[in-house]
Design a protein around this motif. Structure first.
Motif, PDB file in Angstrom:
ATOM      1  N   ALA A  16      29.614  -7.424 124.148  1.00 52.91           N
ATOM      2  CA  ALA A  16      28.667  -6.319 123.947  1.00 52.91           C
ATOM      3  C   ALA A  16      27.336  -6.850 123.435  1.00 52.91           C
ATOM      4  O   ALA A  16      26.259  -6.458 123.912  1.00 52.91           O
ATOM      5  CB  ALA A  16      29.241  -5.293 122.970  1.00 52.91           C
ATOM      6  N   GLY A  17      27.393  -7.774 122.485  1.00 56.45           N
ATOM      7  CA  GLY A  17      26.161  -8.375 121.977  1.00 56.45           C
ATOM      8  C   GLY A  17      25.467  -9.226 123.023  1.00 56.45           C
ATOM      9  O   GLY A  17      24.242  -9.160 123.195  1.00 56.45           O
ATOM     10  N   THR A  20      23.857  -7.012 125.710  1.00 61.33           N
ATOM     11  CA  THR A  20      22.615  -6.409 125.225  1.00 61.33           C
ATOM     12  C   THR A  20      21.462  -7.393 125.327  1.00 61.33           C
ATOM     13  O   THR A  20      20.388  -7.070 125.844  1.00 61.33           O
ATOM     14  CB  THR A  20      22.784  -5.940 123.761  1.00 61.33           C
ATOM     15  OG1 THR A  20      23.878  -5.046 123.687  1.00 61.33           O
ATOM     16  CG2 THR A  20      21.536  -5.270 123.246  1.00 61.33           C
ATOM     17  N   SER A  35      15.116 -10.796 122.657  1.00 64.37           N
ATOM     18  CA  SER A  35      16.376 -10.491 123.341  1.00 64.37           C
ATOM     19  C   SER A  35      17.568 -11.013 122.547  1.00 64.37           C
ATOM     20  O   SER A  35      18.588 -10.327 122.418  1.00 64.37           O
ATOM     21  CB  SER A  35      16.387 -11.102 124.742  1.00 64.37           C
ATOM     22  OG  SER A  35      15.385 -10.520 125.530  1.00 64.37           O
ATOM     23  N   PHE A  38      17.957  -8.701 119.439  1.00 63.83           N
ATOM     24  CA  PHE A  38      18.596  -7.425 119.742  1.00 63.83           C
ATOM     25  C   PHE A  38      20.047  -7.606 120.203  1.00 63.83           C
ATOM     26  O   PHE A  38      20.881  -6.717 120.009  1.00 63.83           O
ATOM     27  CB  PHE A  38      17.788  -6.632 120.773  1.00 63.83           C
ATOM     28  CG  PHE A  38      16.562  -6.006 120.181  1.00 63.83           C
ATOM     29  CD1 PHE A  38      16.659  -5.077 119.154  1.00 63.83           C
ATOM     30  CD2 PHE A  38      15.301  -6.357 120.630  1.00 63.83           C
ATOM     31  CE1 PHE A  38      15.536  -4.506 118.599  1.00 63.83           C
ATOM     32  CE2 PHE A  38      14.160  -5.789 120.089  1.00 63.83           C
ATOM     33  CZ  PHE A  38      14.277  -4.862 119.061  1.00 63.83           C
ATOM     34  N   GLY A  39      20.351  -8.748 120.808  1.00 66.01           N
ATOM     35  CA  GLY A  39      21.747  -9.047 121.154  1.00 66.01           C
ATOM     36  C   GLY A  39      22.601  -9.181 119.906  1.00 66.01           C
ATOM     37  O   GLY A  39      23.705  -8.625 119.826  1.00 66.01           O
ATOM     38  N   LEU A  41      21.829  -7.918 117.032  1.00 67.09           N
ATOM     39  CA  LEU A  41      21.821  -6.583 116.444  1.00 67.09           C
ATOM     40  C   LEU A  41      22.863  -5.680 117.129  1.00 67.09           C
ATOM     41  O   LEU A  41      23.576  -4.921 116.462  1.00 67.09           O
ATOM     42  CB  LEU A  41      20.423  -5.971 116.574  1.00 67.09           C
ATOM     43  CG  LEU A  41      20.103  -4.794 115.681  1.00 67.09           C
ATOM     44  CD1 LEU A  41      20.162  -5.202 114.219  1.00 67.09           C
ATOM     45  CD2 LEU A  41      18.716  -4.264 116.016  1.00 67.09           C
ATOM     46  N   GLY A  42      22.981  -5.786 118.458  1.00 66.05           N
ATOM     47  CA  GLY A  42      23.988  -5.020 119.198  1.00 66.05           C
ATOM     48  C   GLY A  42      25.403  -5.421 118.793  1.00 66.05           C
ATOM     49  O   GLY A  42      26.277  -4.575 118.604  1.00 66.05           O
ATOM     50  N   PHE A  43      25.609  -6.734 118.652  1.00 67.94           N
ATOM     51  CA  PHE A  43      26.901  -7.239 118.186  1.00 67.94           C
ATOM     52  C   PHE A  43      27.222  -6.664 116.807  1.00 67.94           C
ATOM     53  O   PHE A  43      28.323  -6.181 116.557  1.00 67.94           O
ATOM     54  CB  PHE A  43      26.881  -8.767 118.132  1.00 67.94           C
ATOM     55  CG  PHE A  43      28.051  -9.371 117.426  1.00 67.94           C
ATOM     56  CD1 PHE A  43      29.271  -9.491 118.069  1.00 67.94           C
ATOM     57  CD2 PHE A  43      27.947  -9.826 116.120  1.00 67.94           C
ATOM     58  CE1 PHE A  43      30.355 -10.050 117.430  1.00 67.94           C
ATOM     59  CE2 PHE A  43      29.024 -10.383 115.473  1.00 67.94           C
ATOM     60  CZ  PHE A  43      30.231 -10.498 116.132  1.00 67.94           C
ATOM     61  N   ALA A  45      26.035  -3.933 115.392  1.00 68.98           N
ATOM     62  CA  ALA A  45      26.233  -2.482 115.443  1.00 68.98           C
ATOM     63  C   ALA A  45      27.651  -2.138 115.907  1.00 68.98           C
ATOM     64  O   ALA A  45      28.301  -1.262 115.332  1.00 68.98           O
ATOM     65  CB  ALA A  45      25.205  -1.845 116.369  1.00 68.98           C
ATOM     66  N   VAL A  46      28.129  -2.828 116.939  1.00 70.04           N
ATOM     67  CA  VAL A  46      29.490  -2.589 117.425  1.00 70.04           C
ATOM     68  C   VAL A  46      30.501  -2.963 116.346  1.00 70.04           C
ATOM     69  O   VAL A  46      31.460  -2.229 116.086  1.00 70.04           O
ATOM     70  CB  VAL A  46      29.753  -3.385 118.724  1.00 70.04           C
ATOM     71  CG1 VAL A  46      31.219  -3.356 119.112  1.00 70.04           C
ATOM     72  CG2 VAL A  46      28.897  -2.854 119.852  1.00 70.04           C
ATOM     73  N   CYS A  49      30.515  -0.278 113.586  1.00 68.30           N
ATOM     74  CA  CYS A  49      31.198   0.948 114.040  1.00 68.30           C
ATOM     75  C   CYS A  49      32.715   0.779 113.997  1.00 68.30           C
ATOM     76  O   CYS A  49      33.435   1.661 113.499  1.00 68.30           O
ATOM     77  CB  CYS A  49      30.764   1.321 115.447  1.00 68.30           C
ATOM     78  SG  CYS A  49      29.070   1.915 115.532  1.00 68.30           S
TER      79      CYS A  49
END
Length: 172
Positions: A16-17, A20, A35, A38-39, A41-43, A45-46, A49
């Motif tokens: 997922a990271g 992204t 990039s 944000f990758g 950051l995506g990792f 965030a998942v 959660c």
């Protein structure tokens, strides 16, 4: 089995990271550095959660254990209060009955700790937290051999736990 599920889960969080970051890089929305940022950051965030979902489930399971213990203690206290107003025939029999009641509700709480092992691979230190709870519960019902088996795995973070450990070590 569980380990393949955990590895698939870890792979999906990492992917997922990575997805992204790659999507943002190849669509020219952001440059290389942003990039990657944000990758990551995506990792994160998942991961957050999933952590929140697991935390809610673990807390609910631990709350069930706590509820069983509190209800059992209330029942024992109520029985003791009744006996203070109207004493039973034999004090020894009353003590034995209280011990049986305590053993019953502690056994119920111990049974509720076993399903918590499904979170072992997901929550850091979960095995140790379960072992600590079980150590305390077995101590309450004086099953010291099982306490000895759990001593290596349990966390000793407060003076009471250290006192229990020292008492067992002295007896051994």
């Amino acid at each position: 089995g569980t380990s393949s599920f955990v590895s698939m889960f870890a792979l999906s969080v990492v992917s997922a990271g990575a997805a992204t970051g790659l999507i943002l890089f190849f669509t020219d929305v952001f440059g290389y550095g942003w990039s990657i940022f944000f990758g990551v950051l995506g990792f994160g965030a998942v991961q957050i959660c999933i952590g929140m979902i697991l935390q809610k489930r673990v807390k609910a399971a631990m709350k069930a254990v706590e509820t069983v213990l509190l209800e059992g203690q209330k029942a024992v206290q109520a029985k003791t209060m009744r006996w203070q107003t109207r004493p039973p025939g034999s004090i020894q029999e009353a003590q034995n009955e209280i011990a049986r009641d305590q053993r019953r509700f502690v056994a119920e709480a111990l049974a509720l700790t076993e399903p918590l092992h499904r979170f072992d691979n997901w929550v850091p230190m979960m095995k140790r937290q379960i072992a600590t709870a079980q150590f305390q519960l077995y101590w309450m019902i004086k099953e010291y051999r099982k306490c000895d088996q759990l001593m290596e795995k349990a966390l000793f973070v407060d003076p009471t736990m250290y006192a229990m450990k020292m008492a067992r070590m002295y007896m051994l």
